[in-house]
Design a protein around this motif. Structure first.
Motif, short mmCIF file in Angstrom:
data_model
loop_
_atom_site.label_atom_id
_atom_site.label_comp_id
_atom_site.label_asym_id
_atom_site.label_seq_id
_atom_site.Cartn_x
_atom_site.Cartn_y
_atom_site.Cartn_z
N TYR A 60 26.24 -14.19 -43.56
CA TYR A 60 27.17 -15.22 -44.02
C TYR A 60 27.22 -15.27 -45.55
CZ TYR A 60 23.20 -18.40 -44.91
OH TYR A 60 22.04 -18.99 -45.38
N PRO A 61 28.42 -15.50 -46.10
CA PRO A 61 28.59 -15.55 -47.56
C PRO A 61 28.42 -16.98 -48.09
CG PRO A 61 30.72 -15.47 -46.49
CD PRO A 61 29.69 -15.47 -45.39
N GLY A 62 27.39 -17.19 -48.90
CA GLY A 62 27.20 -18.47 -49.55
C GLY A 62 27.03 -19.61 -48.58
N HIS A 63 27.82 -20.66 -48.76
CA HIS A 63 27.72 -21.85 -47.91
C HIS A 63 28.54 -21.71 -46.63
CE1 HIS A 63 25.59 -24.00 -50.99
NE2 HIS A 63 26.56 -23.80 -51.86
N LEU A 64 29.27 -20.62 -46.47
CA LEU A 64 30.17 -20.49 -45.33
C LEU A 64 29.42 -19.95 -44.12
CD1 LEU A 64 33.32 -19.06 -47.13
CD2 LEU A 64 32.82 -21.42 -46.53
N TRP A 124 39.22 -25.19 -40.68
CA TRP A 124 37.91 -24.80 -41.18
C TRP A 124 37.85 -23.29 -41.31
CZ3 TRP A 124 38.94 -26.26 -36.21
CH2 TRP A 124 38.55 -25.41 -35.18
N THR A 125 36.76 -22.80 -41.90
CA THR A 125 36.55 -21.37 -42.10
C THR A 125 35.79 -20.78 -40.92
OG1 THR A 125 36.50 -21.62 -44.49
CG2 THR A 125 35.47 -19.66 -43.59
N THR A 145 33.69 -11.00 -43.32
CA THR A 145 34.94 -11.53 -43.86
C THR A 145 35.31 -12.81 -43.10
OG1 THR A 145 36.26 -10.19 -42.36
CG2 THR A 145 35.72 -9.23 -44.49
N THR A 146 36.19 -13.58 -43.69
CA THR A 146 36.50 -14.90 -43.14
C THR A 146 38.00 -15.07 -42.95
OG1 THR A 146 36.62 -15.87 -45.35
CG2 THR A 146 34.50 -15.97 -44.22
N ILE A 189 32.63 -16.15 -51.83
CA ILE A 189 32.07 -17.41 -52.34
C ILE A 189 30.87 -17.14 -53.25
CG2 ILE A 189 30.45 -17.84 -50.45
CD1 ILE A 189 31.29 -20.76 -50.57
N LEU A 190 30.75 -17.95 -54.29
CA LEU A 190 29.57 -18.00 -55.14
C LEU A 190 29.15 -16.64 -55.68
CD1 LEU A 190 27.40 -20.66 -53.28
CD2 LEU A 190 28.95 -20.97 -55.20
#
Length: 568
Positions: A323-327, A351-352, A372-373, A434-435
């Protein structure tokens, strides 16, 4: 009335920033950008007679670099400006609809503790208590300080703020830990009801033996009288197994502590709706426990939790590794209340989600070491909040390569059909979402509208030649132009079948049955009200209340519903 549904239609058309139609998608910016927002930076977009939104820009991949809050207005002309003319971040926007603040926009920045109010004479910038999020209500500003967990009010358009309440008042028995709370603030369309939704870090998880009233918790504070009085309650304890009735996995315990990933909404009747990142653990066997990642929904009407997301994503344990960052999993929810007519409400959530391969085994699509999201949306299948949801993805309607996350705004025009604004970011390099993870990229921020209108279960599947016409005249009764106590309802069907045509009031109660018989294929019409109805119901045109009514036609499995207005 259960057959009445909401249909969802997207409008995605290319849009020049300087064009004048605010009701189609446009690209807000093409900038080095981090992430659009999570539950701590919600309410970024409003639809009035213009498109209005706030966004934050910073060079991608440089977390400590300059960040700017921008205000965008799209109407007869396009305007964009640096709101505070200095480095600032974590914006929150609101629009006043009652009292002396009606028609005013305000923008806060958490990082610099300021509010900017857009008036006819320009932006007025005032200092605020630290880390503010806010709403207007009946000429006042209600401001929540996230770092203090305290509530302030301003009666003079932000010149002074008075402390009126605190989370500490509900500690320790109702809401545990008055400090360190991530929270968001929202309001009803009529501004009478105000909601603060947050999470607090307590002593740990309930499943670890921590008492419920001392565990990490999800809580609300709310007002039912324009902010004059406030109450509070704990909605859920963190790590409570089997909190979700009928969830697909036994002993699942959601963890309401992940970066405050919750969002709340409240309607004009005071009902509360919450969407939450349901990342949690299946408390079974010996640790380490298996994680799951649902998106969860709660409302104060039935006070139960529901999972509204795709089980394929809920149970995909590989999410923990990529998972990327907070997602993490199904993250960064945004929720808004859709007001239909009178006391009919529904909610829309986006939402993501991780992007999955379309074929079994539906694994994650990875890039640059992260999944990817894309962006999911959901709304209930009936006009009343239910446990059945329509799910979709923006990529199903628009060929976005990699949507990061999105914010849904309220429909403050209240028009029919409703147009709910949604602003989202498209990540042009997969895996850099993210981030600062992955390569820097230019990520366009886009705005479009979710278009809602009344329809039936089967509208998308019905034949083109099965059609229920709009009644004529409409409105009918004593209008400003004439007196027409009767309206005509027409329809056509290409098949023979048992035909039922009923009329309902706005609360879903049956008023009358106009047709209930077998009919051959063809075109038909019937009058409403008619003499048979009055004789059967004991009604007359002098006793039928003014208001909105719905007429529903069913021929076999084909169903359509439309709205009409009667004025007495």
């Amino acid at each position: 009335m259960n057959s009445l549904k909401i249909s969802l239609v997207f409008t995605f058309l290319s849009f020049n920033l300087f064009a004048q139609n605010p009701y189609i998608m446009f690209t807000v910016s093409n900038s080095n950008y981090d992430y659009l927002g999570s539950s701590i930076t919600n309410n970024l977009v409003f639809k009035t007679d213009k498109a209005n939104l706030v966004y934050m820009i910073r060079p991608f991949g440089q977390q400590n670099s300059t960040q700017i809050v921008n205000f965008v207005e799209l109407g007869n002309q396009f305007n964009s400006l640096n709101v505070f003319n200095q480095s600032s971040e974590f914006p929150h926007i609101d629009y006043g609809t009652t009292g002396s603040t009606a028609g005013l926009f305000g923008v806060t920045s958490e990082s610099i503790s300021k509010i900017a109010i857009k008036t006819s004479s320009g932006l007025q910038i005032k200092d605020t208590p630290p880390n503010p999020v806010f709403v207007f209500s009946n000429g006042k500003i209600f401001l929540w300080s996230k770092s203090q967990s305290k509530l302030y009010r301003s009666d003079d358009l932000g010149n002074t703020f008075v402390l009126i309440d605190s989370l500490k008042r509900f500690h320790p028995n109702i809401i545990y830990n008055p400090q360190g709370s991530s929270a968001t603030i929202s309001k009803s369309k009529n501004e009478k009801y105000i909601l603060i939704t947050g999470t607090s870090k307590g002593d740990g998880h309930y499943f670890s033996g921590i008492p419920e009233n001392r565990a990490d918790n999800l809580w609300i504070m709310y007002s039912t009288d324009y902010g004059n009085t406030w109450n509070g309650e704990r909605v859920a304890a963190d790590g409570y197994p089997n909190l979700i009735p009928n969830y697909h996995t036994n002993n699942f315990a959601p963890l309401f502590e992940n970066y405050g990933q919750i969002d709340g909404a409240i309607d004009d009747s005071g009902y509360v709706y919450i969407a939450a990142n349901g990342y949690g653990l299946v408390i079974s066997g010996n640790p380490p426990y298996k994680p799951q990642f649902p998106m969860l929904f709660w409302n104060s009407k039935n006070r139960t939790w529901t999972s509204i997301s795709d089980i394929k994503i809920d149970t995909l344990t590989a999410i923990s590794n990529y998972y990327p960052g907070h997602l993490i999993g199904q993250a960064c929810p945004s929720i808004t209340v859709l007001k239909l007519w009178n006391f009919l409400y529904d909610v829309v959530i986006c939402w993501t989600i991780p992007k999955l391969n379309p074929l079994p085994p539906y694994g994650l699509i990875l890039s640059n070491g992260f999944y990817t999201t894309e962006i999911a949306y959901a709304y209930p299948t009936s006009l009343r909040i239910s446990n059945e949801w329509n799910l979709g993805k923006i990529s199903d309607r628009f060929p976005v390569n990699n949507g990061i996350n999105a914010i849904i705004g309220p429909d403050y025009l209240g028009q029919d059909p409703a147009l709910i604004p949604i602003v989202f970011m498209e990540d042009e390099i997969n895996g850099s979402s993210i981030l600062g993870q992955g390569a820097a990229s230019l990520n366009p921020i886009k705005l479009t509208y979710l278009h809602f209108g009344f329809a039936s279960n089967d509208d998308v599947n019905t034949e083109l030649d099965f059609r229920l016409e709009q009644n004529y005249p409409n409105p009918f009764g004593k209008t400003s132009h004439s007196y027409n106590p009767i309206t005509k309802i027409s329809w056509q069907s290409s098949v023979n079948g048992h035909t039922i045509l009923k009329v309902y009031d706005v609360l879903g109660r049956e008023v009358t049955t106009l047709v209930n018989e077998y009919k051959d294929a063809g075109k038909y019409d019937v009058e409403f009200p008619n003499s048979e109805m009055w004789n059967y119901k004991g009604l007359s045109s002098n006793t039928l209340p003014s208001g909105i009514y719905f007429y529903r036609l069913q021929v076999g499995n084909s169903v359509q519903t439309k709205k009409m207005i009667f004025v007495r």
